[in-house]
Design an enzyme around this catalytic site. Sequence first.
Site, PDB file in Angstrom:
ATOM      1  N   GLU A 293       0.606  -1.069   0.067  1.00 24.45           N
ATOM      2  CA  GLU A 293       0.053  -0.085  -0.093  1.00 24.45           C
ATOM      3  C   GLU A 293       0.883   1.364   0.047  1.00 24.45           C
ATOM      4  O   GLU A 293       0.460   2.167   0.632  1.00 24.45           O
ATOM      5  CB  GLU A 293      -1.005   0.002   1.288  1.00 24.45           C
ATOM      6  CG  GLU A 293      -1.966  -1.417   0.947  1.00 24.45           C
ATOM      7  CD  GLU A 293      -3.456  -1.065   1.369  1.00 24.45           C
ATOM      8  OE1 GLU A 293      -3.838   0.001   2.001  1.00 24.45           O
ATOM      9  OE2 GLU A 293      -4.000  -2.234   1.709  1.00 24.45           O
TER      10      GLU A 293
HETATM   11  N1  CAA Z   1      -5.928  11.953  -4.696  1.00 18.92           N
HETATM   12  C1  CAA Z   1      -6.374  12.390  -5.802  1.00 18.92           C
HETATM   13  N2  CAA Z   1      -5.478  12.357  -7.013  1.00 18.92           N
HETATM   14  C2  CAA Z   1      -4.319  12.188  -6.971  1.00 18.92           C
HETATM   15  C3  CAA Z   1      -3.715  11.655  -5.682  1.00 18.92           C
HETATM   16  C4  CAA Z   1      -4.653  11.768  -4.600  1.00 18.92           C
HETATM   17  N3  CAA Z   1      -4.184  11.169  -3.463  1.00 18.92           N
HETATM   18  N4  CAA Z   1      -2.331  11.333  -5.919  1.00 18.92           N
HETATM   19  C5  CAA Z   1      -2.123  11.819  -7.250  1.00 18.92           C
HETATM   20  N5  CAA Z   1      -3.216  12.141  -7.970  1.00 18.92           N
HETATM   21  C6  CAA Z   1      -3.186  12.526  -9.062  1.00 18.92           C
HETATM   22  C7  CAA Z   1      -2.150  13.741  -9.386  1.00 18.92           C
HETATM   23  O1  CAA Z   1      -2.848  15.034  -8.945  1.00 18.92           O
HETATM   24  C8  CAA Z   1      -2.041  13.593 -11.048  1.00 18.92           C
HETATM   25  O2  CAA Z   1      -3.228  14.467 -11.577  1.00 18.92           O
HETATM   26  P1  CAA Z   1      -2.675  15.544 -12.721  1.00 18.92           P
HETATM   27  O3  CAA Z   1      -2.073  14.854 -13.625  1.00 18.92           O
HETATM   28  O4  CAA Z   1      -3.966  15.968 -12.862  1.00 18.92           O
HETATM   29  O5  CAA Z   1      -1.760  16.417 -11.747  1.00 18.92           O
HETATM   30  C9  CAA Z   1      -2.207  12.333 -11.155  1.00 18.92           C
HETATM   31  O6  CAA Z   1      -2.835  11.527 -10.077  1.00 18.92           O
HETATM   32  C10 CAA Z   1      -0.858  11.357 -11.201  1.00 18.92           C
HETATM   33  O7  CAA Z   1      -0.412  11.783 -10.077  1.00 18.92           O
HETATM   34  P2  CAA Z   1       1.327  11.974  -9.834  1.00 18.92           P
HETATM   35  O8  CAA Z   1       1.748  12.815 -11.016  1.00 18.92           O
HETATM   36  O9  CAA Z   1       1.589  12.542  -8.309  1.00 18.92           O
HETATM   37  O10 CAA Z   1       1.967  10.449 -10.116  1.00 18.92           O
HETATM   38  P3  CAA Z   1       3.456  10.124  -9.903  1.00 18.92           P
HETATM   39  O11 CAA Z   1       3.749   9.192 -10.952  1.00 18.92           O
HETATM   40  O12 CAA Z   1       4.289  10.971  -9.556  1.00 18.92           O
HETATM   41  O13 CAA Z   1       3.160   8.877  -8.661  1.00 18.92           O
HETATM   42  C11 CAA Z   1       2.762   8.208  -6.454  1.00 18.92           C
HETATM   43  C12 CAA Z   1       2.514   9.359  -7.431  1.00 18.92           C
HETATM   44  C13 CAA Z   1       2.210   8.783  -5.263  1.00 18.92           C
HETATM   45  C14 CAA Z   1       4.352   7.708  -6.267  1.00 18.92           C
HETATM   46  C15 CAA Z   1       1.615   7.188  -6.747  1.00 18.92           C
HETATM   47  O14 CAA Z   1       2.257   6.436  -7.991  1.00 18.92           O
HETATM   48  C16 CAA Z   1       1.779   5.920  -5.537  1.00 18.92           C
HETATM   49  O15 CAA Z   1       1.071   6.237  -4.646  1.00 18.92           O
HETATM   50  N6  CAA Z   1       2.480   4.844  -5.825  1.00 18.92           N
HETATM   51  C17 CAA Z   1       2.317   3.575  -4.835  1.00 18.92           C
HETATM   52  C18 CAA Z   1       1.054   2.557  -5.379  1.00 18.92           C
HETATM   53  C19 CAA Z   1       0.704   1.788  -4.191  1.00 18.92           C
HETATM   54  O16 CAA Z   1       0.486   2.312  -3.231  1.00 18.92           O
HETATM   55  N7  CAA Z   1       0.595   0.689  -4.385  1.00 18.92           N
HETATM   56  C20 CAA Z   1       0.092  -0.224  -3.471  1.00 18.92           C
HETATM   57  C21 CAA Z   1      -0.574  -1.420  -4.166  1.00 18.92           C
HETATM   58  S1  CAA Z   1      -1.920  -1.945  -3.527  1.00 18.92           S
HETATM   59  C22 CAA Z   1      -1.611  -2.996  -2.254  1.00 18.92           C
HETATM   60  O17 CAA Z   1      -0.478  -3.238  -1.890  1.00 18.92           O
HETATM   61  C23 CAA Z   1      -2.633  -3.591  -1.415  1.00 18.92           C
HETATM   62  C24 CAA Z   1      -2.301  -4.916  -0.795  1.00 18.92           C
HETATM   63  O18 CAA Z   1      -2.211  -6.107  -1.399  1.00 18.92           O
HETATM   64  C25 CAA Z   1      -2.219  -4.831   0.435  1.00 18.92           C
END
Ligand code: CAA
Length: 384
Positions: free
Chosen positions: A368
């Site tokens: 996550e």
């Molecule tokens: N709420 C709403 N919109 C959001 C957001 C949020 N919290 N975070 C990002 N966005 C939007 C951004 O505003 C952006 O939109 P615009 O292009 O209009 O500005 C778009 O989404 C893309 O966001 P970023 O440019 O910030 O994207 P990034 O490539 O820089 O990545 C990141 C950001 C935070 C690293 C994200 O990719 C991330 O959270 N990665 C980790 C993924 C993760 O948590 N995976 C877990 C898998 S599920 C799991 O593990 C479950 C399980 O089995 C236990």
Amino acid sequence: MNFQLTEEQLAVRQAARDFAQQECLPGVIERDDKMIFPKEQVSQLADLGFMGMMVKPEYGGSGMDTVSYVLAMEEISKIDASVSVCMSVNNSLVCYGLQEYCTEEQKQQYLVPLAQGKKDGELYIGAFLLSEPEAGSDATSQRTTAIDMGDYYILNGIKNWITNGSSASVYLVMAQTDASKGSKGINAFIVEKNWPGVSVGAKENKMGIRGSDTHSISFTDVKVPKANRIGEDGFGFTFAMKTLAGGRIGIAAQALGIAAGSYELALKYSKERKAFGKEIMHHQAIQFKLADMATKVEAARLLCMKSAWEKDNGIDYTLSSSMAKVFASEAAMWCSTEAVQVHGGYGYVKEFHVERLMRDAKITQIYEGTSEVQRIVISRSILK
Ligand code: CAA
């Protein structure tokens, strides 16, 4: 400011504590050793109303608050994090996402049985499919494709490290529909496991949370009705991010439970074990470890509670959930490692539980959103 729990919250904590002691503790070492999915325990959680804790009663849930969810997650995670991760994914990634962003028809069809954790008397839970072999932290790089064919999509690709992979009946799947639009070209879909073209890969042989059911899932020309898309076209990445912000409260609470469980075992052992003529709790080296553990557990708990309170009060909790997760997961790793140290040689063998807690703690720094991803979210928020 009021730090007091309500009568209802105290009752939830007690119910979770009793459940963990009576139903999860027996057999936890064997389930970990043999990688046995805790089906009976998850089924009992469903009967307790703990698989859809925050879902409104009209959609089959228990209508509880997020603070109660954190309390239950902490208690169950003290004993068996393989049970609690299954509970966390169903509650915060699957049911929460469906309740917030789905149509009434989708809620009636999927949310109602998922919140109850049962359909026709059988276990009915969900999974969240975002990660791929080449898209973990870099979640916008989705290779799974969903081609728009008019009133349905054709889904192809592979998802990795999926919690509840084979035990879930319903998958929430993120896929790229238009690569030229980047994150705005991603959609989220509700996919049923038994649809043609869906296949479950081998179970992962993991370091920790070995009872939990982790698989890769592949899709070959799976026909997904348009009615099963979540939200407007291109909403999938926002859906994933918003849902994960709540999921991170659940995993933070899981990490808190692992930290607290480690501390409680170390405290108990320090009162029983004698060395150099006295119980080891009388040695300052042990006292300082216990003092640091107690402080980290309390700080993690407060961060989890603050984030849960923000979510319950309609305040943006993206920052607080990342802070809670990064802190609590590092506290879990630290406290469990120190708990093994306090136990000495006994800590290194399976009967004393702390070595399992140490192995389980590690994943809370990875899934996550890794600790590094949480720091991206935190730093972007404080620097904007
Ligand atoms: N709420 C709403 N919109 C959001 C957001 C949020 N919290 N975070 C990002 N966005 C939007 C951004 O505003 C952006 O939109 P615009 O292009 O209009 O500005 C778009 O989404 C893309 O966001 P970023 O440019 O910030 O994207 P990034 O490539 O820089 O990545 C990141 C950001 C935070 C690293 C994200 O990719 C991330 O959270 N990665 C980790 C993924 C993760 O948590 N995976 C877990 C898998 S599920 C799991 O593990 C479950 C399980 O089995 C236990």
